[in-house]
Write an enzyme that holds these catalytic residues in place. Structure first.
Site, PDB file in Angstrom:
ATOM      1  N   PRO A 133       0.681  -1.014  -0.051  1.00  0.00           N
ATOM      2  CA  PRO A 133      -0.150  -0.007  -0.049  1.00  0.00           C
ATOM      3  C   PRO A 133       1.051   1.264   0.144  1.00  0.00           C
ATOM      4  CG  PRO A 133      -0.774  -1.730   1.608  1.00  0.00           C
ATOM      5  CD  PRO A 133       0.702  -2.131   1.220  1.00  0.00           C
ATOM      6  N   TYR A 134       1.907   1.244   0.850  1.00  0.00           N
ATOM      7  CA  TYR A 134       2.863   2.406   0.851  1.00  0.00           C
ATOM      8  C   TYR A 134       3.741   2.528  -0.548  1.00  0.00           C
ATOM      9  CZ  TYR A 134       6.395   5.636   2.702  1.00  0.00           C
ATOM     10  OH  TYR A 134       7.396   6.684   3.102  1.00  0.00           O
ATOM     11  N   VAL A 135       4.113   1.502  -1.131  1.00  0.00           N
ATOM     12  CA  VAL A 135       4.664   1.680  -2.332  1.00  0.00           C
ATOM     13  C   VAL A 135       3.682   2.216  -3.304  1.00  0.00           C
ATOM     14  CG1 VAL A 135       5.546   0.334  -4.201  1.00  0.00           C
ATOM     15  CG2 VAL A 135       6.252  -0.205  -2.096  1.00  0.00           C
ATOM     16  N   LYS A 183       3.082   5.977  -2.783  1.00  0.00           N
ATOM     17  CA  LYS A 183       4.124   6.822  -3.130  1.00  0.00           C
ATOM     18  C   LYS A 183       4.301   6.942  -4.465  1.00  0.00           C
ATOM     19  CE  LYS A 183       5.209   8.393   0.845  1.00  0.00           C
ATOM     20  NZ  LYS A 183       5.014   9.837   1.422  1.00  0.00           N
TER      21      LYS A 183
END
Length: 258
Positions: free
Chosen positions: A161-163, A166
């Site tokens: 989710p963070y990848v 960003k």
């Protein structure tokens, strides 16, 4: 903190900083004021913002606080209004607020975690850009800097989710640069590597095994200090970077160069 004799690359500019209660955001607020700016700081923790504004004022700088959450469009709107109503304009913004958690594989990640990470890291930037742009257009232009991550260019396991968020921040940055380039607004993103912030300390406390890969992926074999990232943001907010827009700028110790 003392502002005497410091370079004035941001002299006279009014800059909004999100995620300013700690880490990179707090370091940036201090540095921007040292370089001549007035700052409006935004974060969820009112007590920390109050202490930061007092610290800046005691050292002879100008700052105002607007407590709120970047996932709330109303809170962001209020922070922008604080800049315009108090200081007459908004010249720059460092959209730095973000959040991550210790990773898990996609099939093991609860949807609520995905929603929270994307909401903070992507919708938060969307809210900020959307409401900062009108204020900058009214003032004849400005510079927006969004905090992305090495995870916005390369994949790191177990934090999908963070990848995703960003990567999207970099895409949004490029789109905004394209839309407003001819109207005097520059928009760039910092591709930030591992940095010794409170958030990083929380991640390492939850998953100590991440310390070695975070350090080893840097060509300098270390993590950044928050002020090193703030220095890059200060340059992008200044007129010294006047021909830089739509760029994902690495501040990662060489992580994405290897």
């Amino acid at each position: 903190m003392s502002f005497a004799g410091m370079p004035n690359m941001l002299d006279g500019k009014v800059i909004m900083v999100t995620g300013a209660s700690s880490g990179i955001g707090a370091a940036a607020a201090r540095l921007f004021v040292e370089r001549g700016a007035t700052v409006v700081v935004m974060a969820r923790r009112q007590d920390r913002l109050t202490a930061l504004v007092k610290e800046i004022a005691d050292a002879g700088g100008r700052a105002s606080a607007s407590a709120g959450d970047v996932t709330s469009a109303d809170d962001v709107r209020r922070a922008v209004a604080t800049a315009v109503d108090t200081y007459g304009r908004l010249d720059g913004a460092f959209n730095n607020a973000g959040w991550a958690t210790a990773g898990s594989l996609i099939h093991e990640t609860d949807d609520s975690v995905f929603d929270q990470i994307v909401d903070t890291n992507l919708r938060g930037v969307w809210n900020c850009v959307k409401h900062q742009v009108p204020a900058m257009l009214a003032g004849g232009g400005g510079s927006i800097v969004n905090t992305a991550s090495t995870a916005g260019l390369v994949a790191t396991g177990a934090i999908a989710p963070y990848v995703a968020a960003k990567h999207a921040v970099i895409g949004l940055t490029k789109a905004a640069a394209a839309e407003y380039g001819e109207r005097g607004i520059r928009v760039n993103a910092l591709v930030v590597g591992a940095t010794l912030t409170e958030l990083m300390e929380e991640v390492l406390a939850a998953t100590p095994s991440l310390a070695e890969p975070f350090t080893s992926r840097s060509l300098q074999k270390r993590m950044a200090a928050p002020v090193e990232v703030a220095e890059a943001a200060a340059w992008l907010c200044s007129d010294a970077s006047s021909f830089v827009t739509g760029a994902p700028v690495p501040v990662d110790g060489g992580w994405t160069a290897a």
